[in-house]
Write an enzyme that holds these catalytic residues in place. Structure first.
Site, PDB file in Angstrom:
ATOM      1  N   SER A 169       0.833  -1.197   0.000  1.00 43.12           N
ATOM      2  CA  SER A 169       0.000   0.000   0.000  1.00 43.12           C
ATOM      3  C   SER A 169       0.876   1.258   0.000  1.00 43.12           C
ATOM      4  O   SER A 169       1.812   1.335  -0.792  1.00 43.12           O
ATOM      5  CB  SER A 169      -0.930  -0.051   1.218  1.00 43.12           C
ATOM      6  OG  SER A 169      -1.975   0.851   1.069  1.00 43.12           O
TER       7      SER A 169
ATOM      8  N   HIS B  89      -5.890  -6.463  -1.281  1.00 38.04           N
ATOM      9  CA  HIS B  89      -4.785  -5.551  -0.988  1.00 38.04           C
ATOM     10  C   HIS B  89      -3.574  -6.304  -0.419  1.00 38.04           C
ATOM     11  O   HIS B  89      -3.660  -6.885   0.652  1.00 38.04           O
ATOM     12  CB  HIS B  89      -5.316  -4.529   0.017  1.00 38.04           C
ATOM     13  CG  HIS B  89      -4.615  -3.211   0.014  1.00 38.04           C
ATOM     14  ND1 HIS B  89      -4.235  -2.562  -1.132  1.00 38.04           N
ATOM     15  CD2 HIS B  89      -4.254  -2.396   1.031  1.00 38.04           C
ATOM     16  CE1 HIS B  89      -3.663  -1.401  -0.810  1.00 38.04           C
ATOM     17  NE2 HIS B  89      -3.654  -1.288   0.497  1.00 38.04           N
TER      18      HIS B  89
ATOM     19  N   ASP C 217      -8.401  -5.684  -5.719  1.00 33.38           N
ATOM     20  CA  ASP C 217      -8.014  -4.627  -4.776  1.00 33.38           C
ATOM     21  C   ASP C 217      -8.345  -3.274  -5.381  1.00 33.38           C
ATOM     22  O   ASP C 217      -7.842  -2.934  -6.452  1.00 33.38           O
ATOM     23  CB  ASP C 217      -6.506  -4.725  -4.500  1.00 33.38           C
ATOM     24  CG  ASP C 217      -5.997  -3.552  -3.676  1.00 33.38           C
ATOM     25  OD1 ASP C 217      -6.829  -2.886  -3.018  1.00 33.38           O
ATOM     26  OD2 ASP C 217      -4.776  -3.303  -3.697  1.00 33.38           O
TER      27      ASP C 217
END
Ligand code: NAG
Ligand code: NAG
Length: 508
Positions: free
Chosen positions: A171, A468, A443
């Protein structure tokens, strides 16, 4: 928890004797001693300049926290470094098992995690860190320089000068990982950048990409789910000028705060959507505790209440007595309440829903809000036409105004793409090397990530059925084959980068 506390006491014993007291000094790191502790993890801090870019080179320091795991390390093994993102460093340590356990064992690597400034315990100004005048040091380039300085000191003090460092991140941590490799290839020999939306910035990608992926995720196994979500959100919004209906939302959604005004109604829809968004992001195939404790496949579980024919939600007697709402409306309102319990209250321990609190129990939303008000301002909006969201356009003016009012900060919408590139990824990153851009195709963040090949020395993988940064988690029997395959691609690349580094060392 016990073993961590024990480890901490042990480490301070080991390091206290060798601690150098001059500013900016990195504590002496004795990897063999750490290893001899036979503990998984040790924690310490290093004095880091608060301002790396002050023209006269002067700056106060702050204690940046880091973790070392030497369990699998053997002499000659690489350093696997995690570029901490927006939360307590243990959150990422606990959720990056593929690196911490699997790869560390395979490569006999030393695992090191750094905590991002202004998060967890790494607070540059202690409890005054979030005062307006102290916010200017919370930005990407200061943070990246922390990590470069940290690795430089760490290599030196541990006698591991010629040890290759592979940087990992998921991320925002994945964004940092890829940017660290791009900008500091001498420090980071390669990067595993997982679910890293490095181009979710002004004019580079459609603003509604994120929301459209969520729409697909919430429609995939339960076609009626996204439809009913949209319906209930529109229903709630329709109460805005009916105070007597608004008041029922407090008991329906069990909020800690009174729900009375039209603004409060927006808080309720925000609260609901927040759960659905985060469940889409962390729609992992087995139970996890990353952003919050959740069952496996949380999207499916949270869609069950919306299957209104199969399981009529139980309507609380309190509401039933009232004729303000039709039965259909009550059923829908209750389904939404049940649906978001999967995210907020899976453990059943929550007394009431605190609408003033952090959106995700395990991340520090406040620090992220500041980043999102300076360099990480991502334009995200949707007209709601093709997805389950209410229309909410992104306004550069409104975001700027909000940031200025709240933090005294003006967003730099162009910063990331100017500083790192990405407006034209195949051109800008053509000479970039040694990065794996890994994306999950379910995601929402893949909408702003590198999902096409950009150079001959980087690898892009788009992982079927992966949420994710799923592949960075501990391998699990419920992982789809695509995730297993993606991990193998990452292994191949790491092996290649390490061999490449050995060649460079030998020939230099
Ligand atoms: C990390 O995992 C340990 C051990 O399971 C646990 O005690 C700790 O609370 C976790 N920390 C975070 C921040 O998730
Ligand atoms: C959380 O779940 C428990 C058990 O189901 C329930 O008693 C409690 O009311 C729930 N809390 C909220 C805020 O809904």
């Amino acid at each position: 928890m016990k073993y961590i506390i024990l480890a901490l006491c042990l480490l301070s014993v080991v390091l206290a004797r060798t601690r150098v007291t001059s500013p900016f000094a990195h504590p002496k790191i004795d990897v063999e001693k750490i290893k001899a502790l036979h503990t998984d993890i040790v924690e310490d801090t290093v004095d880091m300049k608060i301002d790396h870019f002050n023209a006269n080179g002067q700056s106060d320091t702050y204690p940046m926290r880091y973790l070392v795991n030497a369990k699998h390390y053997q002499k000659g093994g690489p350093i696997f470094f995690y570029a901490g993102n927006e939360g307590n460093v243990y959150t990422f340590y606990n959720n990056t098992g593929f690196m911490v356990n699997t790869l560390a064992e395979e490569y006999k690597a030393l695992v090191v995690f750094a905590e991002h400034r202004y998060f967890g315990e790494s607070l540059p100004f202690g409890d005054k860190s979030f005062e307006t005048e102290n916010l200017k040091y919370l930005n990407v380039e200061q943070t990246m320089t922390d990590y470069v300085e940290f690795i430089r000191g760490f290599r030196k003090e541990s006698g591991l000068d010629q040890t290759p460092v592979i940087v990992f991140g998921g991320s925002y941590g994945g964004m940092l990982a890829s940017w660290l490799r791009m900008k500091f290839p001498e420090t980071f020999q390669g990067a595993i950048a997982s679910s890293a939306p490095i181009i979710y910035f002004k004019d580079a990608v459609p603003e509604d990409g994120f929301y459209n992926v969520i729409q697909d995720v919430f429609t995939h196994n339960h076609p009626e789910c996204s439809e009913n979500i949209k319906k209930v959100a529109e229903l709630i919004v329709s109460f805005k000028n009916q105070p007597e209906k608004i008041r029922y939302l407090q008991s329906m959604y069990n909020t800690c705060q009174a729900i009375e005004t039209a603004d409060d109604v927006d808080k309720i829809t925000g609260f609901l959507y927040n759960a659905w968004i985060y469940m889409a992001m962390t729609n992992y195939p087995y139970p996890t505790e990353f952003l919050a404790p959740m069952p496996g496949n949380p999207v499916d579980v949270s869609c069950e209440p919306f299957d209104l024919t199969a399981s009529k939600p139980k309507i609380t007697s309190l509401l039933k007595k009232d004729s303000l709402f039709s039965d259909d409306e009550l059923v829908l309102l209750q389904a939404a309440a049940d649906s978001v319990q999967v995210f907020y209250n899976y453990t059943g321990e929550l007394a009431c829903n605190d609408l003033s609190g952090s959106e995700t129990p395990n991340l520090d939303a406040f620090g992220w809000d500041i980043l999102a008000c300076n360099e990480m301002a991502m334009p995200m909006g949707t007209d709601g036409k093709d997805n389950m969201f209410l229309p909410e356009s992104f306004s550069y003016e409104a975001h700027t105004k909000q940031c200025e009012e709240r933090f005294g900060i003006t967003p730099q919408f162009d910063f990331a793409l100017t500083f790192f590139g990405g407006r034209n990824p195949t051109f800008d990153f053509a000479t970039t090397s040694n990065i794996v851009f890994a994306n999950g195709n379910i995601d929402p963040w893949n909408a702003g990530s590198i999902t096409i090949p950009v150079s001959k020395d980087t690898v892009t993988i788009n992982i079927e059925n992966s949420a994710h940064h799923l592949e960075l988690r501990d391998p699990n029997p419920l992982d789809p084959q695509s995730v297993v395959d993606a991990r193998n691609v990452e292994r191949e690349q790491i092996t290649k980068w390490l061999a490449q580094f050995r060649e460079i060392v030998e020939s230099s």
